[in-house]
Enzyme design. Sequence first.
Site, short mmCIF file in Angstrom:
data_model
loop_
_atom_site.label_atom_id
_atom_site.label_comp_id
_atom_site.label_asym_id
_atom_site.label_seq_id
_atom_site.Cartn_x
_atom_site.Cartn_y
_atom_site.Cartn_z
N ASP A 150 -10.98 -3.70 -4.15
CA ASP A 150 -10.30 -2.67 -3.34
C ASP A 150 -10.88 -1.31 -3.69
O ASP A 150 -10.64 -0.79 -4.79
CB ASP A 150 -8.80 -2.73 -3.64
CG ASP A 150 -7.99 -1.77 -2.79
OD1 ASP A 150 -8.60 -0.90 -2.14
OD2 ASP A 150 -6.76 -1.88 -2.80
N SER A 194 0.83 -1.20 0.00
CA SER A 194 0.00 0.00 0.00
C SER A 194 0.87 1.27 0.00
O SER A 194 1.60 1.49 -0.96
CB SER A 194 -0.96 -0.07 1.21
OG SER A 194 -1.88 0.96 1.16
N HIS A 210 -8.47 -4.37 -0.04
CA HIS A 210 -7.17 -3.71 0.13
C HIS A 210 -6.22 -4.55 1.00
O HIS A 210 -5.01 -4.41 0.90
CB HIS A 210 -7.38 -2.32 0.74
CG HIS A 210 -6.17 -1.44 0.60
ND1 HIS A 210 -5.70 -1.00 -0.63
CD2 HIS A 210 -5.31 -0.93 1.52
CE1 HIS A 210 -4.62 -0.27 -0.45
NE2 HIS A 210 -4.36 -0.21 0.85
#
Length: 208
Positions: free
Chosen positions: A158, A107, A189
């Site tokens: 996501d 991320s 995610h």
Amino acid sequence: MKFQPLKYIYRPSVLPEANTLLLFHGTGGDEEDLLDIATYLDKDVNVLSLRGNVLENGMPRFFRRVSPGKFDEQDLAHRSDEVLVFLRQLAKTEGFNINKIIALGYSNGANILGSILLRNPDFLLGAILFRPMRPYRLLPAVRMRHACPVFLSSGMSDSTVDLKDTESYCAALSDRGFLITWHRLKSGHGLSKDDVNLAAQWYFKHFG
Ligand code: MLT
């Protein structure tokens, strides 16, 4: 703005001249988060895990953002260079080979890693980007000497990442000479076992 050192964990391999697996956590995480994945990928590497220097409401990150999904690109470029300068210094004090680094980010960590790849295309042996986003609206042109393999995985549900945008990001990386492997997974995610298993297969193929 001056470069600052980063907090980190370093676990040297018992093998001389081992590769180093460099880890970048996600927003609100820290340098402990990805250690198990590193051990799963390769027991014989040095492991170096960084903590981002930016705090957003108390949550560590690797660079500032204006709002979710909208990055402070100037800060991103500065923080990417900050990491590079820090690593060059740390390689001397901890004794790892700066030319033998494979990096993994999740991320926010994948996003600074994307920026580092684009700003320094010959710096890494390879990179794993879990749930990445395009780090810059306009991606810089790059010249590279070796085709750096890059693994990316995205979650099809996501809500924080636009998959079309990731698709064009992958195409742009490929156009610039990176060897792209991109997986779209049935997940959101958060990281799944599939991310880790596919990354392990990719890792074994290139570095096993
Ligand atoms: C995050 O929450 O970390 C975002 O999805 C990615 C970023 O801000 O870099």
